[in-house]
Design an enzyme around this catalytic site. Structure first.
Site, short mmCIF file in Angstrom:
data_model
loop_
_atom_site.label_atom_id
_atom_site.label_comp_id
_atom_site.label_asym_id
_atom_site.label_seq_id
_atom_site.Cartn_x
_atom_site.Cartn_y
_atom_site.Cartn_z
N ASP A 152 100.86 11.31 13.21
CA ASP A 152 99.57 10.68 12.88
C ASP A 152 98.45 11.16 13.79
O ASP A 152 97.47 10.45 14.01
CB ASP A 152 99.70 9.16 13.00
CG ASP A 152 100.06 8.71 14.41
OD1 ASP A 152 100.80 9.45 15.09
OD2 ASP A 152 99.60 7.64 14.83
N GLU A 212 101.63 -1.29 19.33
CA GLU A 212 101.77 -0.27 20.39
C GLU A 212 100.82 -0.54 21.55
O GLU A 212 99.67 -0.08 21.55
CB GLU A 212 101.50 1.13 19.81
CG GLU A 212 101.66 2.22 20.87
CD GLU A 212 101.44 3.64 20.34
OE1 GLU A 212 101.08 3.79 19.17
OE2 GLU A 212 101.62 4.59 21.12
N LYS A 240 100.24 1.32 12.20
CA LYS A 240 100.35 1.52 13.65
C LYS A 240 99.00 1.33 14.31
O LYS A 240 97.97 1.76 13.77
CB LYS A 240 100.85 2.93 13.95
CG LYS A 240 101.24 3.10 15.41
CD LYS A 240 101.15 4.53 15.89
CE LYS A 240 99.76 4.86 16.38
NZ LYS A 240 99.70 6.12 17.14
N LYS A 244 106.20 -0.63 19.75
CA LYS A 244 106.19 0.76 20.22
C LYS A 244 105.63 0.78 21.64
O LYS A 244 104.41 0.93 21.83
CB LYS A 244 105.35 1.63 19.27
CG LYS A 244 105.16 3.07 19.73
CD LYS A 244 104.69 3.98 18.60
CE LYS A 244 104.35 5.36 19.13
NZ LYS A 244 104.18 6.36 18.08
N GLU A 265 100.27 0.76 24.90
CA GLU A 265 100.77 1.83 25.77
C GLU A 265 100.17 1.74 27.17
O GLU A 265 98.95 1.82 27.33
CB GLU A 265 100.45 3.23 25.20
CG GLU A 265 100.91 4.31 26.18
CD GLU A 265 100.77 5.76 25.72
OE1 GLU A 265 100.23 6.00 24.62
OE2 GLU A 265 101.21 6.65 26.49
N SER A 305 109.73 6.60 18.50
CA SER A 305 108.60 6.87 17.60
C SER A 305 107.79 7.95 18.30
O SER A 305 106.72 7.69 18.85
CB SER A 305 107.76 5.61 17.40
OG SER A 305 106.60 5.93 16.65
N TYR A 359 92.73 10.41 22.11
CA TYR A 359 92.85 10.84 20.72
C TYR A 359 92.71 12.32 20.60
O TYR A 359 92.03 12.96 21.33
CB TYR A 359 91.78 10.15 19.84
CG TYR A 359 92.25 8.80 19.44
CD1 TYR A 359 92.94 8.63 18.24
CD2 TYR A 359 92.09 7.72 20.26
CE1 TYR A 359 93.41 7.40 17.88
CE2 TYR A 359 92.56 6.49 19.91
CZ TYR A 359 93.22 6.32 18.71
OH TYR A 359 93.70 5.11 18.37
O1 LIG Z 1 103.20 9.83 23.13
P1 LIG Z 1 103.61 10.51 21.85
O2 LIG Z 1 105.06 10.27 21.51
O3 LIG Z 1 103.22 11.96 21.81
O4 LIG Z 1 102.74 9.88 20.67
C1 LIG Z 1 102.63 8.51 20.49
C2 LIG Z 1 101.40 8.21 19.69
O5 LIG Z 1 101.26 6.83 19.48
O6 LIG Z 1 100.24 8.65 20.39
C3 LIG Z 1 99.49 9.54 19.62
C4 LIG Z 1 98.00 9.37 19.82
O7 LIG Z 1 97.54 8.23 19.15
C5 LIG Z 1 99.95 9.34 18.22
O8 LIG Z 1 99.80 10.51 17.51
C6 LIG Z 1 101.37 8.92 18.36
O9 LIG Z 1 101.79 8.07 17.32
#
Ligand SMILES: O=P(O)(O)OC[C@@]1(O)O[C@H](CO)[C@@H](O)[C@@H]1O
Length: 364
Positions: A34, A188, A147, A230, A190, A301, A364
């Site tokens: 994504d 998610e 998501k 996530k 993070e 994920s 992003y």
């Molecule tokens: O950390 P990773 O596994 O590369 O990516 C995790 C993620 O949430 O972060 C990206 C940015 O939003 C998304 O493309 C992806 O779904």
């Protein structure tokens, strides 16, 4: 307090919980494909490929047209809006290709960060306005989960109480709207790995963040059985000089989850957060072998950790299709084994799989 205004009917709950369980059944995980146009641009720049809609489409076509046995390891794919409406070279919609393989289609719903004034450059995530209408349309277009990624940073005065509360509330509001429209919300929050903090500090912060998220989800009457989490794995900061084993990462991660995530949540699908492909697999394997109670499926994920070798193998050339699909299949299988605690590292991984995929302040 009496439960007088139920948020969902029993049919809606059943649909949501069935979707969530399908995604994480039998060691399956999620391919996070994504990446927004900008993020995909960074990935393509590394392999010296121009960031055009056609090049993005071609890479994704190669991933999605991989052999159907991919459905043994991948239960869901998260798409970006553009990709949901793209087709393969025969004119078939990607989403139909995925569905025919028995893979559940998801969509990125968050729309980028906005600053929280008066904080040390912290953010909240936008995208709540009009979200219900977008979810309803996506559901009609064959999407079954969403998501939303909130970003928290460890730094001086970070994450602040405001950032934790605001992002938890936005995640819960998003989750509630998704469920009202028949989409399973992937939640998610993070905690990004930037910084020189140690493992213990990341665990402390991750626990605070997850505790706030589950309080907010409960406040918003979110049906936990119809959600997936996530989270980041608990790791030391990228610039921390002390190194930790996968077993130490696993113990810190499962301890944090065990203290904060209700057993009603069917699955926890970790993000890879800039770990190398191999580290993401080894850590997931150690997490599944960790000797603590684990009432949820513990799966993946991954974005970068499922696609880095494949991107390198592709290099923008159609002639490399087979090698690209093999590289992708290899990581998907390895992570499926890790999600069952059965991954055996053979030492034969290619160099792309051991390279760090860290990007500072990854947004992003
Ligand atoms: O950390 P990773 O596994 O590369 O990516 C995790 C993620 O949430 O972060 C990206 C940015 O939003 C998304 O493309 C992806 O779904």
């Amino acid at each position: 307090m009496a439960h007088r205004f139920p948020a969902l009917t029993s049919e809606q709950k059943k649909e949501l919980s069935d979707i969530a369980q399908r995604v994480v059944a039998n060691g399956k995980g999620i391919l996070a494909a994504d990446e927004s146009v900008g993020t995909m641009g960074n990935r393509l720049q590394r392999i010296k490929v121009e960031n055009t809609e056609e090049n993005r489409r071609q890479f994704r076509e190669i991933l999605f047209t991989v052999d159907s046995s991919i459905n043994q390891s991948i239960g869901g794919v998260i798409l970006f809006h553009e990709t949901l409406y793209q087709k393969d070279s025969q004119g078939k919609l990607f989403r139909n290709i995925l569905k025919e393989k028995g893979i559940v289609v998801g969509i990125k719903l968050d729309q980028g960060g906005a600053p929280l004034a008066g904080t040390n450059k912290e953010t909240t995530i936008q995208g709540l306005d009009g979200l219900s209408e977008r979810c309803a349309q996506y559901k009609k277009d064959g999407v079954d989960f969403g998501k939303w990624r909130a970003v928290l940073r460890i730094d001086n005065q970070c994450p602040s109480h405001l950032a934790i509360q605001e992002n938890a509330n936005a995640l819960a509001r998003y989750a509630s709207i998704c469920q009202q429209n028949g989409l399973v919300p992937i939640v998610e929050p993070e905690v990004i790995p930037d910084g020189d903090h140690d493992l213990e500090h990341c665990q402390y912060v991750t626990e605070k963040v997850l505790a706030a998220v589950y309080k907010a989800l409960n406040d918003h009457h979110v049906y936990l059985e119809g959600t997936l989490l996530k989270p980041n794995m608990v790791t030391a900061g990228h610039a921390c000089t002390k190194k930790y084993t996968p077993e130490q990462v696993a113990m810190a991660t499962v301890t944090a989850l065990h203290r904060t995530v209700p057993a009603a949540v069917p699955g926890i699908c970790f993000l890879s957060g800039g770990m190398s492909e191999e580290d993401a697999t080894l850590n997931l394997n150690a997490i599944n072998l960790c000797p603590l109670p684990k009432p949820w499926k513990l799966s993946f994920s991954y974005g970068r950790a499922l696609q880095a070798s494949a991107l390198a193998a592709w290099g923008g050339k159609a002639a490399n299709k087979k090698a690209t699909q093999e590289a992708f299949m290899k990581r998907a299988l390895a992570n499926c084994q890790a999600a069952k605690g059965q991954y055996v590292h053979t030492g034969s991984s290619g160099s792309a799989s051991t390279q760090s995929l860290f990007t500072a302040c990854y947004t992003y």
